[in-house]
Scaffold this motif. Structure first.
Motif, PDB file in Angstrom:
ATOM      1  N   LYS A  57       0.820  -1.214   0.000  1.00  0.00           N
ATOM      2  CA  LYS A  57       0.000   0.000   0.000  1.00  0.00           C
ATOM      3  C   LYS A  57       0.852   1.262   0.000  1.00  0.00           C
ATOM      4  O   LYS A  57       0.565   2.212  -0.735  1.00  0.00           O
ATOM      5  N   LYS A  59       3.967   1.530  -1.055  1.00  0.00           N
ATOM      6  CA  LYS A  59       4.698   1.608  -2.326  1.00  0.00           C
ATOM      7  C   LYS A  59       3.790   2.055  -3.459  1.00  0.00           C
ATOM      8  O   LYS A  59       4.206   2.810  -4.339  1.00  0.00           O
ATOM      9  N   ILE A  60       2.556   1.623  -3.450  1.00  0.00           N
ATOM     10  CA  ILE A  60       1.608   2.025  -4.492  1.00  0.00           C
ATOM     11  C   ILE A  60       1.339   3.521  -4.414  1.00  0.00           C
ATOM     12  O   ILE A  60       1.272   4.207  -5.430  1.00  0.00           O
ATOM     13  N   LYS A  61       1.198   4.058  -3.193  1.00  0.00           N
ATOM     14  CA  LYS A  61       0.968   5.496  -3.034  1.00  0.00           C
ATOM     15  C   LYS A  61       2.138   6.310  -3.572  1.00  0.00           C
ATOM     16  O   LYS A  61       1.952   7.346  -4.196  1.00  0.00           O
ATOM     17  N   GLU A  62       3.375   5.829  -3.344  1.00  0.00           N
ATOM     18  CA  GLU A  62       4.550   6.528  -3.857  1.00  0.00           C
ATOM     19  C   GLU A  62       4.610   6.476  -5.377  1.00  0.00           C
ATOM     20  O   GLU A  62       4.975   7.451  -6.029  1.00  0.00           O
ATOM     21  N   LEU A  63       4.250   5.332  -5.952  1.00  0.00           N
ATOM     22  CA  LEU A  63       4.385   5.142  -7.398  1.00  0.00           C
ATOM     23  C   LEU A  63       3.237   5.735  -8.197  1.00  0.00           C
ATOM     24  O   LEU A  63       3.379   5.919  -9.404  1.00  0.00           O
ATOM     25  N   ASP A  64       2.092   5.994  -7.564  1.00  0.00           N
ATOM     26  CA  ASP A  64       0.944   6.535  -8.296  1.00  0.00           C
ATOM     27  C   ASP A  64       1.301   7.820  -9.029  1.00  0.00           C
ATOM     28  O   ASP A  64       0.871   8.026 -10.162  1.00  0.00           O
ATOM     29  N   ALA A  68       2.639   5.262 -13.081  1.00  0.00           N
ATOM     30  CA  ALA A  68       1.301   4.687 -12.948  1.00  0.00           C
ATOM     31  C   ALA A  68       1.263   3.227 -13.383  1.00  0.00           C
ATOM     32  O   ALA A  68       0.503   2.430 -12.836  1.00  0.00           O
ATOM     33  N   ALA A  71       2.558   1.051 -10.518  1.00  0.00           N
ATOM     34  CA  ALA A  71       1.555   1.012  -9.449  1.00  0.00           C
ATOM     35  C   ALA A  71       0.418   0.052  -9.814  1.00  0.00           C
ATOM     36  O   ALA A  71      -0.072  -0.688  -8.958  1.00  0.00           O
ATOM     37  N   ARG A  75      -0.729  -3.545  -7.870  1.00  0.00           N
ATOM     38  CA  ARG A  75      -2.105  -3.815  -7.418  1.00  0.00           C
ATOM     39  C   ARG A  75      -2.576  -5.204  -7.838  1.00  0.00           C
ATOM     40  O   ARG A  75      -3.458  -5.776  -7.217  1.00  0.00           O
TER      41      ARG A  75
END
Length: 90
Positions: A57, A59-64, A68, A71, A75
């Motif tokens: 979670k 890491k996904i916020k950083e990569l968004d 994209a 990210a 997911r």
């Protein structure tokens, strides 16, 4: 009643960690046995998804914002298995 709840909680905890087991003869179709020395130990561990999700979670916020596509790929992760090779002299 308190004992029943404690036993139930312990049982649920054990069932949750059942998927996290160490396998000493993993599927190694990507590497040949002749590349490993005779004293090499190989182990694989399946990581439970509730542990994986908490790490992903952040890491996904950083990569968004930056990437994209990466990210989106994070997911889609359904399973995570960690494989270790130790004692290989080659």
């Amino acid at each position: 009643m308190k004992q029943i709840l404690t036993i139930g909680a312990l049982l649920m905890f054990c069932l949750t960690l059942q998927s996290c087991f160490v396998k000493t003869s993993p599927n190694m179709s990507f590497i040949s046995k002749r590349d490993l020395s005779s004293d090499t130990e190989v182990a694989s561990v399946r990581v439970p998804m509730f542990l994986t999700r908490t790490f992903l979670k952040s890491k996904i916020k950083e990569l968004d914002e930056d990437d994209a596509v990466a990210a989106l790929a994070l997911r889609k992760i359904k399973k995570l298995k960690v494989m270790t090779i130790s004692g290989n002299k080659r």
